[in-house]
Motif scaffolding. Structure first.
Motif, mmCIF file in Angstrom:
data_model
loop_
_atom_site.group_PDB
_atom_site.id
_atom_site.type_symbol
_atom_site.label_atom_id
_atom_site.label_comp_id
_atom_site.label_asym_id
_atom_site.label_seq_id
_atom_site.Cartn_x
_atom_site.Cartn_y
_atom_site.Cartn_z
ATOM 1 N N SER A 1 0.789 -1.231 0.000
ATOM 2 C CA SER A 1 0.000 0.000 0.000
ATOM 3 C C SER A 1 0.826 1.289 0.000
ATOM 4 C CB SER A 1 -0.954 0.004 1.197
ATOM 5 O OG SER A 1 -0.259 -0.355 2.371
ATOM 6 N N ASN A 2 2.045 1.258 0.528
ATOM 7 C CA ASN A 2 2.932 2.426 0.437
ATOM 8 C C ASN A 2 4.365 2.055 0.828
ATOM 9 O OD1 ASN A 2 3.308 3.012 3.404
ATOM 10 N ND2 ASN A 2 1.094 3.266 3.266
ATOM 11 N N GLY A 3 5.273 3.007 0.670
ATOM 12 C CA GLY A 3 6.690 2.733 0.910
ATOM 13 C C GLY A 3 7.039 2.577 2.378
ATOM 14 N N THR A 4 6.286 3.240 3.243
ATOM 15 C CA THR A 4 6.528 3.119 4.685
ATOM 16 C C THR A 4 6.155 1.712 5.147
ATOM 17 O OG1 THR A 4 5.985 5.456 4.888
ATOM 18 C CG2 THR A 4 6.019 4.174 6.923
ATOM 19 N N THR A 5 5.003 1.244 4.691
ATOM 20 C CA THR A 5 4.568 -0.120 4.994
ATOM 21 C C THR A 5 5.562 -1.138 4.437
ATOM 22 O OG1 THR A 5 2.303 0.627 4.825
ATOM 23 C CG2 THR A 5 2.641 -1.724 4.749
ATOM 24 N N VAL B 1 11.825 10.986 6.850
ATOM 25 C CA VAL B 1 11.557 10.540 8.220
ATOM 26 C C VAL B 1 11.054 9.090 8.299
ATOM 27 C CG1 VAL B 1 9.212 11.518 8.232
ATOM 28 C CG2 VAL B 1 10.429 11.165 10.396
ATOM 29 N N ALA B 2 10.394 8.589 7.260
ATOM 30 C CA ALA B 2 9.831 7.233 7.305
ATOM 31 C C ALA B 2 10.896 6.152 7.511
ATOM 32 C CB ALA B 2 9.031 6.942 6.037
ATOM 33 N N THR B 3 12.120 6.388 7.056
ATOM 34 C CA THR B 3 13.177 5.392 7.237
ATOM 35 C C THR B 3 13.368 5.119 8.729
ATOM 36 O OG1 THR B 3 14.274 6.430 5.350
ATOM 37 C CG2 THR B 3 15.538 4.770 6.546
ATOM 38 N N THR B 4 13.373 6.182 9.521
ATOM 39 C CA THR B 4 13.568 6.060 10.966
ATOM 40 C C THR B 4 12.277 5.727 11.706
ATOM 41 O OG1 THR B 4 15.589 7.353 11.231
ATOM 42 C CG2 THR B 4 13.981 7.524 12.999
ATOM 43 N N TYR C 1 17.614 -2.271 2.271
ATOM 44 C CA TYR C 1 17.826 -0.980 1.615
ATOM 45 C C TYR C 1 16.506 -0.250 1.464
ATOM 46 C CZ TYR C 1 22.676 -1.869 0.440
ATOM 47 O OH TYR C 1 24.015 -2.092 0.525
ATOM 48 N N ASP C 2 16.435 0.971 1.992
ATOM 49 C CA ASP C 2 15.327 1.846 1.651
ATOM 50 C C ASP C 2 15.686 2.409 0.276
ATOM 51 O OD1 ASP C 2 13.546 3.869 1.214
ATOM 52 O OD2 ASP C 2 13.587 4.645 3.261
ATOM 53 N N ALA C 3 15.091 1.806 -0.753
ATOM 54 C CA ALA C 3 15.403 2.183 -2.136
ATOM 55 C C ALA C 3 14.279 3.020 -2.740
ATOM 56 C CB ALA C 3 15.660 0.918 -2.961
ATOM 57 N N ALA C 4 13.596 3.762 -1.876
ATOM 58 C CA ALA C 4 12.463 4.592 -2.318
ATOM 59 C C ALA C 4 12.831 5.516 -3.477
ATOM 60 C CB ALA C 4 11.929 5.415 -1.149
ATOM 61 N N HIS C 5 14.113 5.918 -3.543
ATOM 62 C CA HIS C 5 14.537 6.837 -4.615
ATOM 63 C C HIS C 5 15.214 6.108 -5.772
ATOM 64 C CE1 HIS C 5 15.197 10.091 -1.254
ATOM 65 N NE2 HIS C 5 13.949 9.695 -1.367
ATOM 66 N N PHE D 1 6.035 4.045 -4.222
ATOM 67 C CA PHE D 1 5.378 4.462 -5.464
ATOM 68 C C PHE D 1 4.379 5.576 -5.175
ATOM 69 C CE2 PHE D 1 5.963 -0.214 -6.962
ATOM 70 C CZ PHE D 1 7.304 0.024 -7.235
ATOM 71 N N HIS D 2 4.746 6.457 -4.241
ATOM 72 C CA HIS D 2 3.901 7.604 -3.934
ATOM 73 C C HIS D 2 3.836 8.543 -5.141
ATOM 74 C CE1 HIS D 2 3.019 11.591 -2.100
ATOM 75 N NE2 HIS D 2 2.076 10.851 -1.560
ATOM 76 N N ALA D 3 2.759 9.303 -5.230
ATOM 77 C CA ALA D 3 2.519 10.202 -6.361
ATOM 78 C C ALA D 3 3.686 11.131 -6.677
ATOM 79 C CB ALA D 3 1.252 11.018 -6.094
ATOM 80 N N THR D 4 4.515 11.441 -5.678
ATOM 81 C CA THR D 4 5.633 12.364 -5.898
ATOM 82 C C THR D 4 6.897 11.660 -6.372
ATOM 83 O OG1 THR D 4 6.230 12.111 -3.591
ATOM 84 C CG2 THR D 4 4.874 14.021 -4.153
ATOM 85 N N LYS D 5 6.876 10.341 -6.457
ATOM 86 C CA LYS D 5 8.087 9.613 -6.820
ATOM 87 C C LYS D 5 8.209 9.456 -8.349
ATOM 88 C CE LYS D 5 9.589 8.627 -2.577
ATOM 89 N NZ LYS D 5 8.814 9.228 -1.492
ATOM 90 N N LEU D 6 9.396 9.079 -8.790
ATOM 91 C CA LEU D 6 9.679 8.937 -10.221
ATOM 92 C C LEU D 6 8.643 8.034 -10.913
ATOM 93 C CD1 LEU D 6 11.750 9.373 -12.552
ATOM 94 C CD2 LEU D 6 12.875 7.295 -11.778
HETATM 95 C C1 PLP Z 1 8.911 8.543 0.054
HETATM 96 C C2 PLP Z 1 9.858 7.854 0.959
HETATM 97 C C3 PLP Z 1 9.447 6.873 1.880
HETATM 98 C C4 PLP Z 1 7.999 6.616 2.188
HETATM 99 O O1 PLP Z 1 7.238 6.182 1.134
HETATM 100 P P1 PLP Z 1 5.650 6.408 1.151
HETATM 101 O O2 PLP Z 1 5.193 5.655 -0.051
HETATM 102 O O3 PLP Z 1 5.390 7.864 1.053
HETATM 103 O O4 PLP Z 1 5.126 5.805 2.418
HETATM 104 C C5 PLP Z 1 10.412 6.189 2.596
HETATM 105 N N1 PLP Z 1 11.721 6.462 2.450
HETATM 106 C C6 PLP Z 1 12.160 7.412 1.598
HETATM 107 C C7 PLP Z 1 13.632 7.639 1.468
HETATM 108 C C8 PLP Z 1 11.245 8.150 0.835
HETATM 109 O O5 PLP Z 1 11.689 9.123 0.041
#
Ligand code: PLP
Length: 357
Positions: A55-59, A82-85, A151-155, A177-182
């Motif tokens: 459902s999201n990157g934090t989850t 902040v979600a990483t921590t 790895y938090d590979a959100a980016h 895959f939040h709306a603001t991501k690539l």
């Molecule tokens: C966006 C982001 C998240 C969280 O992802 P969400 O989908 O918004 O929950 C976690 N870590 C990093 C580095 C992010 O940029």
């Protein structure tokens, strides 16, 4: 008004065709056909084995820790979203911050080993702004001390290291895959897991821990992606090469025009870039505030990513201090970049920065 990013909206007619299909099937969530198709296409596109959509990157981060049964302390970077921590803390893990490298902005492997104690169970690095971490050095430390690596590979969507996806490093990599991501699915995320058994476990955990109609052996949660989100992902994935090309042009232009005035992130030589962010580091915070003010006056809103440094968060005990991260976070700004940013708009941003400096 120009913000740091703008959500990419794919062709509406195409999306509506998918919505029609969803209406016809009546299947709107719970491992539906759109989700399965997106998992398959992403695995192929990214060059990875198992994609578990959530459902999201934090989850995704939280499920990763639970899939690996982590306990105790996790060594991580203070220079991230902040979600990483916070995801560590909400799962009963204590973040231990290792300071970053001032040039790459990533967790510096040299700072990890001295922080390892018998309570340490994992390392949680971030490929900050899509810049690949020193994955081999981190792997060596993890193997030596029997630690898991998440790895938090959100980016780091579609970043390659040497000949493979960077997402294949570590025990698990997570994506947002939040709306603001690539690449986005409105809200969403994924776990990339090499080990088939662990991938299966993650699939149970995102669905209440249920294995089958009569067996619930795991403590799970609800972290499923729905069909409308998956359909958005299918549409955006069709256009991802074009999106990346446009961002590359924008990034190249910023680098050319602002060279010498600001410092750019030093990129990992063995990795590709995905141009998801354009972070620039100023000499001091005063200079940053001056540039920010000039841009704001023209209705241009860059973002102070990442500020504040996460080692300053009130809810982290005991208190820790990472000097480099605190210093960088005070003087770094992410400039606007998105597929629809025009050359004229970018020229205004560049000339405003030049004038302010
Ligand atoms: C966006 C982001 C998240 C969280 O992802 P969400 O989908 O918004 O929950 C976690 N870590 C990093 C580095 C992010 O940029």
């Amino acid at each position: 008004m120009i913000h740091v990013t703008k959500t990419y909206l794919p062709n509406k007619e195409k999306y509506i065709q998918y919505v029609d299909e969803i209406y016809k099937s009546g299947w709107i969530t719970n491992n539906g056909p759109m989700l399965k198709k997106l998992e398959e296409r992403l695995a192929k596109y990214l060059g990875v084995k198992n994609v578990v959509l959530v459902s999201n990157g934090t989850t995704a981060l939280e499920i990763a820790y639970r899939t690996l049964d982590l306990e105790g302390f996790a060594i991580t970077t203070p220079f991230s979203f902040v979600a990483t921590t916070s995801s560590l803390v909400t799962n009963g893990l204590l973040p231990i911050f290792a300071d970053i490298d001032e040039k790459t902005l990533n967790l510096d492997p040299k700072n990890i080993e001295k922080l390892i104690t018998p309570n340490t169970s994992a390392i949680v690095p971030v490929h900050v702004f899509g810049n690949t971490c020193e994955v081999e050095a981190i792997e060596e430390i993890a193997n030596k001390h029997n630690l898991k690596v998440i790895y938090d590979a959100a980016h780091a969507f579609d970043v390659k290291y040497k000949d493979t996806s960077v997402l294949n490093y570590g025990d698990i990599s997570t994506l947002s895959f939040h709306a603001t991501k690539l690449f986005h699915t409105i809200e969403g995320g994924a776990l990339i897991i090499n080990d088939d058994k662990l991938a299966q476990k993650a699939r149970y955990l995102i669905n209440f821990g249920i294995e089958n109609a009569e067996s619930i052996p795991h403590l799970g949660t609800n972290a499923k992606m729905n069909e409308f989100e998956a359909a958005m992902g299918l549409c955006v994935l069709d256009d991802i090469e074009e999106i990346k090309n446009k961002r590359k042009t924008i990034s190249d232009s910023y680098k050319k025009e602002l060279k010498g005035l600001v410092t750019f992130q030093e990129q990992n030589e063995n990795a590709s870039e995905n141009y998801s962010y354009v972070p620039v580091v100023f000499k001091n915070e005063k200079e940053l505030l001056k540039v920010q003010k000039s841009l704001n006056e023209k209705q241009i809103f860059p973002r102070r990513y990442f500020y504040p440094s996460l080692d300053t968060l009130d809810y982290i005990e005991p208190k820790q201090e990472c000097k480099i991260s605190r210093d960088i976070s005070k003087r770094i700004l992410c400039l606007p970049t998105f597929a629809e940013l025009t050359q004229d708009e970018q020229n205004i941003i560049i000339s405003t920065i030049k004038k302010a400096l």
